[in-house]
Write a protein that holds these residues in place. Structure first.
Motif, PDB file in Angstrom:
ATOM      1  N   LYS A   1      70.815 -80.466 -11.166  1.00  0.00           N
ATOM      2  CA  LYS A   1      72.407 -80.637 -11.259  1.00  0.00           C
ATOM      3  C   LYS A   1      72.259 -81.930 -12.094  1.00  0.00           C
ATOM      4  CE  LYS A   1      76.362 -80.363  -8.458  1.00  0.00           C
ATOM      5  NZ  LYS A   1      77.136 -80.592  -6.947  1.00  0.00           N
ATOM      6  N   ASP A   2      73.502 -82.006 -12.890  1.00  0.00           N
ATOM      7  CA  ASP A   2      73.844 -82.900 -14.045  1.00  0.00           C
ATOM      8  C   ASP A   2      74.391 -84.187 -13.202  1.00  0.00           C
ATOM      9  OD1 ASP A   2      73.259 -84.302 -16.235  1.00  0.00           O
ATOM     10  OD2 ASP A   2      75.035 -83.546 -17.377  1.00  0.00           O
ATOM     11  N   ASN A   3      74.432 -84.405 -12.053  1.00  0.00           N
ATOM     12  CA  ASN A   3      74.888 -85.773 -11.352  1.00  0.00           C
ATOM     13  C   ASN A   3      73.747 -86.542 -10.733  1.00  0.00           C
ATOM     14  OD1 ASN A   3      74.409 -83.824  -9.169  1.00  0.00           O
ATOM     15  ND2 ASN A   3      76.276 -84.192  -8.218  1.00  0.00           N
ATOM     16  N   ILE A   4      72.541 -86.124 -10.898  1.00  0.00           N
ATOM     17  CA  ILE A   4      71.156 -86.841 -10.444  1.00  0.00           C
ATOM     18  C   ILE A   4      70.624 -87.522 -11.718  1.00  0.00           C
ATOM     19  CG2 ILE A   4      69.117 -86.527  -9.478  1.00  0.00           C
ATOM     20  CD1 ILE A   4      70.261 -83.866  -7.962  1.00  0.00           C
ATOM     21  N   CYS A   5      70.400 -88.779 -11.674  1.00  0.00           N
ATOM     22  CA  CYS A   5      69.940 -89.416 -12.699  1.00  0.00           C
ATOM     23  C   CYS A   5      68.467 -89.337 -13.149  1.00  0.00           C
ATOM     24  CB  CYS A   5      70.352 -91.070 -12.449  1.00  0.00           C
ATOM     25  SG  CYS A   5      72.117 -91.235 -12.590  1.00  0.00           S
ATOM     26  N   ILE A   6      68.049 -89.159 -14.390  1.00  0.00           N
ATOM     27  CA  ILE A   6      66.782 -89.279 -15.103  1.00  0.00           C
ATOM     28  C   ILE A   6      66.930 -90.233 -16.129  1.00  0.00           C
ATOM     29  CG2 ILE A   6      65.094 -88.105 -16.018  1.00  0.00           C
ATOM     30  CD1 ILE A   6      65.952 -85.555 -14.735  1.00  0.00           C
ATOM     31  N   GLU A   7      66.025 -91.414 -15.830  1.00  0.00           N
ATOM     32  CA  GLU A   7      66.057 -92.506 -16.746  1.00  0.00           C
ATOM     33  C   GLU A   7      65.875 -92.093 -18.426  1.00  0.00           C
ATOM     34  OE1 GLU A   7      63.409 -95.702 -16.065  1.00  0.00           O
ATOM     35  OE2 GLU A   7      63.740 -96.918 -17.769  1.00  0.00           O
ATOM     36  N   GLY A   8      66.572 -92.950 -19.053  1.00  0.00           N
ATOM     37  CA  GLY A   8      66.722 -92.218 -20.677  1.00  0.00           C
ATOM     38  C   GLY A   8      67.273 -91.050 -21.033  1.00  0.00           C
ATOM     39  N   SER A   9      67.845 -90.263 -20.036  1.00  0.00           N
ATOM     40  CA  SER A   9      68.398 -89.144 -20.584  1.00  0.00           C
ATOM     41  C   SER A   9      69.807 -88.967 -20.038  1.00  0.00           C
ATOM     42  CB  SER A   9      67.572 -87.867 -19.968  1.00  0.00           C
ATOM     43  OG  SER A   9      67.702 -87.661 -18.662  1.00  0.00           O
ATOM     44  N   LYS A  10      70.549 -88.102 -20.613  1.00  0.00           N
ATOM     45  CA  LYS A  10      72.183 -88.199 -20.220  1.00  0.00           C
ATOM     46  C   LYS A  10      72.265 -87.486 -18.981  1.00  0.00           C
ATOM     47  CE  LYS A  10      74.378 -87.544 -24.710  1.00  0.00           C
ATOM     48  NZ  LYS A  10      75.110 -86.246 -25.308  1.00  0.00           N
ATOM     49  N   THR A  11      73.364 -88.213 -18.180  1.00  0.00           N
ATOM     50  CA  THR A  11      73.891 -87.672 -16.854  1.00  0.00           C
ATOM     51  C   THR A  11      75.450 -87.657 -17.072  1.00  0.00           C
ATOM     52  OG1 THR A  11      71.851 -88.536 -15.975  1.00  0.00           O
ATOM     53  CG2 THR A  11      73.781 -88.036 -14.473  1.00  0.00           C
ATOM     54  N   THR A  12      75.916 -86.644 -17.076  1.00  0.00           N
ATOM     55  CA  THR A  12      77.373 -86.460 -17.459  1.00  0.00           C
ATOM     56  C   THR A  12      78.225 -86.130 -16.365  1.00  0.00           C
ATOM     57  OG1 THR A  12      77.451 -84.183 -18.033  1.00  0.00           O
ATOM     58  CG2 THR A  12      76.784 -85.617 -19.961  1.00  0.00           C
ATOM     59  N   CYS A  13      77.664 -85.835 -15.244  1.00  0.00           N
ATOM     60  CA  CYS A  13      78.623 -84.927 -14.070  1.00  0.00           C
ATOM     61  C   CYS A  13      79.701 -83.982 -14.870  1.00  0.00           C
ATOM     62  CB  CYS A  13      79.228 -86.385 -13.318  1.00  0.00           C
ATOM     63  SG  CYS A  13      78.226 -87.457 -12.497  1.00  0.00           S
ATOM     64  N   ALA A  14      79.019 -83.624 -15.926  1.00  0.00           N
ATOM     65  CA  ALA A  14      80.118 -82.442 -16.471  1.00  0.00           C
ATOM     66  C   ALA A  14      81.455 -83.099 -16.676  1.00  0.00           C
ATOM     67  CB  ALA A  14      80.177 -81.134 -15.455  1.00  0.00           C
ATOM     68  N   SER A  15      81.441 -84.334 -17.154  1.00  0.00           N
ATOM     69  CA  SER A  15      82.688 -85.149 -17.512  1.00  0.00           C
ATOM     70  C   SER A  15      82.756 -85.814 -18.631  1.00  0.00           C
ATOM     71  CB  SER A  15      83.019 -86.394 -16.385  1.00  0.00           C
ATOM     72  OG  SER A  15      84.085 -86.870 -16.705  1.00  0.00           O
ATOM     73  N   LYS A  16      83.863 -85.861 -19.520  1.00  0.00           N
ATOM     74  CA  LYS A  16      83.809 -86.344 -20.622  1.00  0.00           C
ATOM     75  C   LYS A  16      83.766 -87.784 -20.478  1.00  0.00           C
ATOM     76  CE  LYS A  16      84.940 -82.849 -23.529  1.00  0.00           C
ATOM     77  NZ  LYS A  16      83.700 -82.452 -24.698  1.00  0.00           N
ATOM     78  N   VAL A  17      84.326 -88.282 -19.437  1.00  0.00           N
ATOM     79  CA  VAL A  17      83.992 -89.858 -18.903  1.00  0.00           C
ATOM     80  C   VAL A  17      82.491 -90.358 -19.412  1.00  0.00           C
ATOM     81  CG1 VAL A  17      84.114 -91.566 -17.405  1.00  0.00           C
ATOM     82  CG2 VAL A  17      85.962 -89.864 -17.607  1.00  0.00           C
ATOM     83  N   LEU A  18      81.600 -89.398 -18.876  1.00  0.00           N
ATOM     84  CA  LEU A  18      80.162 -89.905 -19.044  1.00  0.00           C
ATOM     85  C   LEU A  18      79.569 -89.038 -20.182  1.00  0.00           C
ATOM     86  CD1 LEU A  18      79.283 -90.170 -15.233  1.00  0.00           C
ATOM     87  CD2 LEU A  18      79.787 -91.833 -16.786  1.00  0.00           C
ATOM     88  N   GLU A  19      80.095 -88.576 -21.018  1.00  0.00           N
ATOM     89  CA  GLU A  19      79.704 -87.666 -22.099  1.00  0.00           C
ATOM     90  C   GLU A  19      78.398 -88.428 -22.741  1.00  0.00           C
ATOM     91  OE1 GLU A  19      82.416 -86.776 -25.104  1.00  0.00           O
ATOM     92  OE2 GLU A  19      81.719 -85.001 -25.758  1.00  0.00           O
ATOM     93  N   ASN A  20      78.250 -89.792 -22.817  1.00  0.00           N
ATOM     94  CA  ASN A  20      77.258 -90.554 -23.514  1.00  0.00           C
ATOM     95  C   ASN A  20      76.693 -91.293 -22.705  1.00  0.00           C
ATOM     96  OD1 ASN A  20      77.833 -89.409 -26.251  1.00  0.00           O
ATOM     97  ND2 ASN A  20      79.745 -90.617 -26.224  1.00  0.00           N
ATOM     98  N   PHE A  21      76.605 -91.266 -21.326  1.00  0.00           N
ATOM     99  CA  PHE A  21      76.104 -91.967 -20.254  1.00  0.00           C
ATOM    100  C   PHE A  21      74.574 -91.699 -20.265  1.00  0.00           C
ATOM    101  CE2 PHE A  21      74.562 -92.631 -15.995  1.00  0.00           C
ATOM    102  CZ  PHE A  21      74.662 -94.013 -15.876  1.00  0.00           C
TER     103      PHE A  21
END
Lengths: 482, 88
Positions: free
Chosen positions: A77-97
């Motif tokens: 699920k894209d709210n779990i962090c993997i170093e060096g890769s995007k984690t967006t929480c399906a939000s535009k706020v974190l589009e490039n996080f």
């Protein structure tokens, strides 16, 4: 090659040399490219998956130590962090996080040679139950693409159900693993609060949310729980898993066990007759397996949804305050902006449901309103926890339908916030009280799945999985439509 | 009944700019109306259980060097300082 095989069968096949990790990974990626344009389970696929697969094949061929997962493809699920890769929480706020560190669960999967095949879709910041609130568009139910797959871990449920991967990790704040598990006909386990580290999970409501497995079988959930559970020095809320092997004696059965049928959860407003029929059928099945089933009442369940949304909105208001565009958020130059307007500008990127919950989260604990809302919600949570503790002195398990209804059509509930909240009616109790709960696929009616929820006392996952396994073995469900 | 002004004021305090706020306000009002069910719960005498963690279970309170330059993840920074908008 059968992409629908369970994790345990996959591992045996790799060990027996029936196919290589690379072959299976390649087939999984082909499957994703075939079906995901329609289903949209994935936000991103791991470009290094084939390279990772070859590395594991090399270890196998050269008789090096290989991790327990043997290269099985797992989606995250894209709210779990993997170093060096995007984690967006399906939000535009974190589009490039880009995550600066890796979550504990991912480190554990990597150390056992799982292949992270991609990141899956969700409702923005895990706030929702249909994926309709993803800023990148909804996922679709593989059983019928006109229907929602559930949420918020909808992409994870779809990816497993549609055989795009073998298993997935989701997160569950009020049913976000169990709801899509029920809607997509997969197994979904919300562990005891603290059993699985939340380090690297982007917080929504940290006092009640948990990471958990979504799998094709109950055994696979036990297998993954063996890997991801346990104390983590980076998460002070974690509890000791006591080195339990959740697979051990999973087929012990439930003869003589006492099961409470939660009355409030088997007749809530809006309960579908098909779901009620399936639940009554499951109760008969449990009795045939030797369990003693009895109706019980939990008075506070009636208030659980209101308490849940009050508490989670309050925590969301606090947790999402960090998206101020200074530390996190979408990036633009601060020059020329006054402090408050700069932050407001950043928050304009939040989607509508997140905005509503932040407003609620500012309102319900505020001076003059906290006594009416937030304090009462906390008291309901305390009393519900006491009720649960009391019933588990007599019962081994509690059961209910996972969701009072079957999957619904896109747009059907989105304009009625109360009817939307009521979909969570049966799942929020486990989160408010911290107990483990699992959804087991039980029936396909009118072409759409129905899941049964089993709950157990704190840290009783071993017993819970035995009950889930016993129920699973009584059903023979059709294959998901191709 | 919570009115529109109260909700708008909270949104302002949360630094959320509600340009077209009528839909949000109506939905928040509906949710808050549903939350009124909490008034029926017999919990007045209930104590709020606070989760307590034994200090012995916490990790050692010692400094751990973090070897990654987290500042590089921010676009608005100069040398070792975060660049923030001005406060009026």
């Amino acid at each position: 090659m059968d992409l629908g095989i369970s994790a345990l069968n996959y591992i045996n096949s790799i060990k027996n040399g029936e196919f290589t990790v690379e072959e299976f990974t390649l087939k999984s990626l082909e499957r994703i490219s075939q079906v995901d344009g329609k289903l949209h389970a994935f936000l991103r696929v791991n470009d290094l998956a084939i390279k990772n697969a070859r590395e594991i094949d090399t270890k196998i061929k050269s008789n090096q130590n290989v991790g327990k997962c043997y290269g099985m493809p797992v989606s995250i699920k894209d709210n779990i962090c993997i170093e060096g890769s995007k984690t967006t929480c399906a939000s535009k706020v974190l589009e490039n996080f880009i995550a600066p560190y890796t979550s504990t669960v991912i480190n554990k999967l990597n150390s056992e040679d799982a292949i992270i095949i991609g990141k899956t879709n969700l409702d923005e910041f895990a706030m929702g139950l249909s994926t309709e609130f993803s800023a990148y568009g909804p996922s679709r139910n593989p059983w019928n693409a006109d229907y929602v797959p559930g949420g918020s871990s909808g992409g994870s449920g779809v990816s497993v159900s549609a055989n795009e991967c073998i298993a997935s990790l989701g997160s569950d704040t009020g049913g976000s693993i169990r709801n899509p598990a029920s809607f997509c006909s997969v197994v979904g386990l919300k562990p005891t609060y603290g059993l699985v580290s939340r380090y690297g999970l982007i917080s929504y409501a940290n006092s009640i949310e948990q990471i958990g497995p979504m799998t094709k079988t109950v055994e696979d959930s036990a297998f993954l729980l063996n890997i991801i559970s346990g104390i983590d020095s980076n998460d002070n809320t974690t509890v000791d898993n006591k080195n339990q092997d959740y697979l051990n004696n999973i087929d012990a059965g439930i003869n003589g066990k006492k099961i409470g049928i939660v009355t409030e959860m088997t007749n809530p407003d809006g309960l579908s007759t098909d779901v009620l029929d399936a639940t009554n059928d499951a109760i008969k099945t449990f009795e045939k397996l030797g369990a003693n089933c009895e109706q019980i009442s939990l008075e506070m369940v009636r208030y659980a949804v209101a308490a849940y949304y009050t508490i989670t909105s309050t925590e969301a208001g606090s947790n999402l305050a960090r998206y101020d565009n200074i530390r996190y958020g979408y990036e633009f130059d601060s020059s020329g902006f006054e402090f408050n307007s700069y932050i407001s500008q950043a928050r304009s990127k939040f989607g509508p449901e997140v905005i509503r919950r932040m407003i609620l989260g500012g309102f319900v604990p505020s001076a003059g309103h906290a006594g009416k809302y937030f304090s009462k919600a906390l008291k309901v949570k305390s009393k519900l926890t006491a009720e649960i503790k009391h019933v588990f002195e007599k019962f081994d398990y509690l059961i209910s339908p996972t969701v009072p209804i079957q999957p619904f059509k896109f747009g059907e509930k989105i304009n009625d916030p109360v009817s939307f909240m009521m979909v969570d009616f049966n799942t929020v109790t486990a989160n408010l009280t911290g107990i483990p709960a699992i959804s087991v696929p039980y029936k396909i009616t009118n072409g759409l799945p129905i899941g049964i929820q089993i709950m157990a006392n704190h840290e009783e996952e071993h017993s819970l999985l035995q009950a889930a396994y016993a129920l699973e073995k009584t059903v023979d469900l059709p294959e998901v439509p191709a | 009944m919570v009115n529109e002004e109260e909700i708008s004021e909270v949104a302002k305090l949360m630094k959320i700019n509600l340009e077209d706020h009528s839909d949000h306000v109506k939905r928040v009002q509906k949710m808050l109306e549903y939350f009124d069910i909490l008034d029926d719960a017999n919990v007045e005498s209930e104590e709020i259980i606070v989760q307590e963690t034994d200090l012995g279970k916490l990790r050692d309170d010692k400094y751990n060097q973090y070897d990654k330059n987290l500042l590089k993840f921010l676009k608005s920074y100069q040398e070792k300082y975060v660049k923030a908008p001005k406060l009026n």
